[in-house]
Scaffold this motif. Structure first.
Motif, PDB file in Angstrom:
ATOM      1  N   UNK A 131      -9.087  33.782  15.886  1.00 14.62           N
ATOM      2  CA  UNK A 131     -10.458  33.267  15.922  1.00 14.62           C
ATOM      3  C   UNK A 131     -11.250  33.795  17.113  1.00 14.62           C
ATOM      4  N   UNK A 132     -10.614  34.567  17.973  1.00 12.47           N
ATOM      5  CA  UNK A 132     -11.328  35.153  19.111  1.00 12.47           C
ATOM      6  C   UNK A 132     -12.150  36.344  18.642  1.00 12.47           C
ATOM      7  N   UNK A 133     -13.271  36.573  19.314  1.00 11.26           N
ATOM      8  CA  UNK A 133     -14.072  37.754  19.009  1.00 11.26           C
ATOM      9  C   UNK A 133     -13.365  39.000  19.540  1.00 11.26           C
ATOM     10  N   UNK A 161     -15.844  47.107  23.580  1.00 13.18           N
ATOM     11  CA  UNK A 161     -16.110  45.883  22.823  1.00 13.18           C
ATOM     12  C   UNK A 161     -16.725  44.767  23.645  1.00 13.18           C
ATOM     13  N   UNK A 162     -16.816  44.947  24.965  1.00 11.73           N
ATOM     14  CA  UNK A 162     -17.418  43.909  25.797  1.00 11.73           C
ATOM     15  C   UNK A 162     -18.926  44.097  25.859  1.00 11.73           C
ATOM     16  N   UNK A 163     -19.662  42.984  25.930  1.00 12.65           N
ATOM     17  CA  UNK A 163     -21.098  43.077  26.120  1.00 12.65           C
ATOM     18  C   UNK A 163     -21.363  43.485  27.579  1.00 12.65           C
ATOM     19  N   UNK A 187      -8.907  55.046  31.890  1.00  9.04           N
ATOM     20  CA  UNK A 187      -9.643  55.954  31.017  1.00  9.04           C
ATOM     21  C   UNK A 187     -10.826  55.183  30.457  1.00  9.04           C
ATOM     22  N   UNK A 188     -11.938  55.852  30.312  1.00  9.86           N
ATOM     23  CA  UNK A 188     -13.129  55.182  29.800  1.00  9.86           C
ATOM     24  C   UNK A 188     -14.089  56.199  29.213  1.00  9.86           C
ATOM     25  N   UNK A 189     -14.832  55.782  28.183  1.00 15.39           N
ATOM     26  CA  UNK A 189     -15.906  56.591  27.640  1.00 15.39           C
ATOM     27  C   UNK A 189     -17.242  56.222  28.278  1.00 15.39           C
ATOM     28  N   UNK A 190     -17.253  55.157  29.075  1.00 15.91           N
ATOM     29  CA  UNK A 190     -18.479  54.727  29.725  1.00 15.91           C
ATOM     30  C   UNK A 190     -18.595  55.427  31.074  1.00 15.91           C
TER      31      UNK A 190
END
Length: 316
Positions: A131-133, A161-163, A187-190
């Motif tokens: 039930x978690x987003x 997936x985080x706002x 690692x990150x795409x941001x």
């Protein structure tokens, strides 16, 4: 921060005839946040899996805490944590039950309620994972990674997936963990995330490291850009293109060239519009690398057999 805690030399990973990671060297220092960036398919995740001890190298050497990440896994494992791109938690457990279960496998876990608070899930502690987003499940992944108080923390796309608000809260928490002495490999795409967090970084493309260093070192020598429209032909610059409507200037002397442009416009009564001035940035470096065709990598038939090996039973 100059002591090396993770070292890789000649690191290579092959999947059949495909070389995902091609003979890279990498040194990560104790107490730093190190970013591993790259285009899709660049080899970031394969590199991370080898450093984590989750996959054997096809060639090269790796050292973590001075140990082999696979052969010495029992020694290394209590001091490192890994956050994968997907956690795969049992759907019927609550967030608290999940952390309790994970804490039971660790030597010195943080209290579960403290961990829930750090990842902002205390109000969702009794909610089942199903039930978690998506963003909440990602924060639960992060909670499982930090609850063991690791000395080395591997994070594979941790804020996907985080706002924006939750992402920045995660950055604050990671800085606090790092200030407490943990070395973090991310690692990150941001690109904004890498700029905000990383002491040093490396950019991969086509299985190889194209550039590495501090943010200033990576950006150094890269061009800035000036784009504009004008109601008269623009003066000549060393590196200039024009599509008929807008002129684009690439420059290593942004202040001088921008000043010359504005002075020319003023003296000649030229109206400049749609002016867009961008200094060299991590984004411009990254996009420049992404737009460059990757160099062909060695196939197994061209590699010296003495320098390559297939995974053996001692590697797992």
């Amino acid at each position: 921060m100059n002591e090396t805690i993770i070292s890789a030399h000649g690191l290579t990973r092959r999947y059949g005839d495909f070389t995902a990671v091609d003979n890279i060297d990498l040194d990560i220092h104790t107490g730093e946040i190190f970013g591993l960036l790259g285009t899709n398919g660049a080899g970031k995740t394969s590199t991370l899996e080898m450093l984590e001890g989750l996959a054997p190298a096809s060639a090269g050497t790796i050292s973590v805490f001075g140990k082999h990440p696979i052969k010495d896994r029992k020694v290394i494992r209590p001091h490192q944590a890994v956050m994968l791109q997907e956690g795969g938690f049992p759907a019927d457990l609550t967030a608290r039950e999940t952390l309790n279960m994970w804490a039971g496998t660790l030597s010195t876990p943080l209290p579960v309620d403290e961990t829930l608070a750090r990842v902002d899930l205390q109000h969702r502690a009794n909610v089942r994972v199903s039930a978690l987003s998506g963003g909440e499940r990602r924060r639960l992944d992060l909670g499982c990674a930090i609850i063991g108080q690791p000395k080395v923390l591997f994070l594979d796309e941790p804020t996907t997936g985080l706002d924006p608000e939750s992402r920045r809260a995660a950055w604050t928490m990671l800085r606090e963990i790092n200030a407490g002495g943990a070395t973090i490999v991310i690692t990150t795409h941001y690109l904004e995330e890498a700029e905000a967090l990383c002491d040093r970084l490396a950019i991969m493309h086509g299985g190889r490291i194209v550039t590495s260093g501090t943010l200033a070192e990576v950006i150094a020598g890269h061009h800035s850009t000036i784009e504009f429209a004008a109601n008269a032909p623009a003066p000549a610059f060393a590196d200039m293109t024009n599509d008929g409507n807008r002129t684009r200037v690439r420059t290593h002397n942004l202040q001088d060239d921008l000043t010359n442009l504005l002075v020319w416009a003023r003296k000649n009564d030229v109206v400049i519009s749609e002016l867009d001035v961008r200094d060299a940035s991590l984004e411009s470096v990254f996009l420049s690398i992404a737009d460059t065709p990757a160099s062909p990598v060695n196939s197994p038939s061209t590699v010296n057999p003495a320098s390559a090996h297939a995974p053996t039973s001692t590697d797992v």
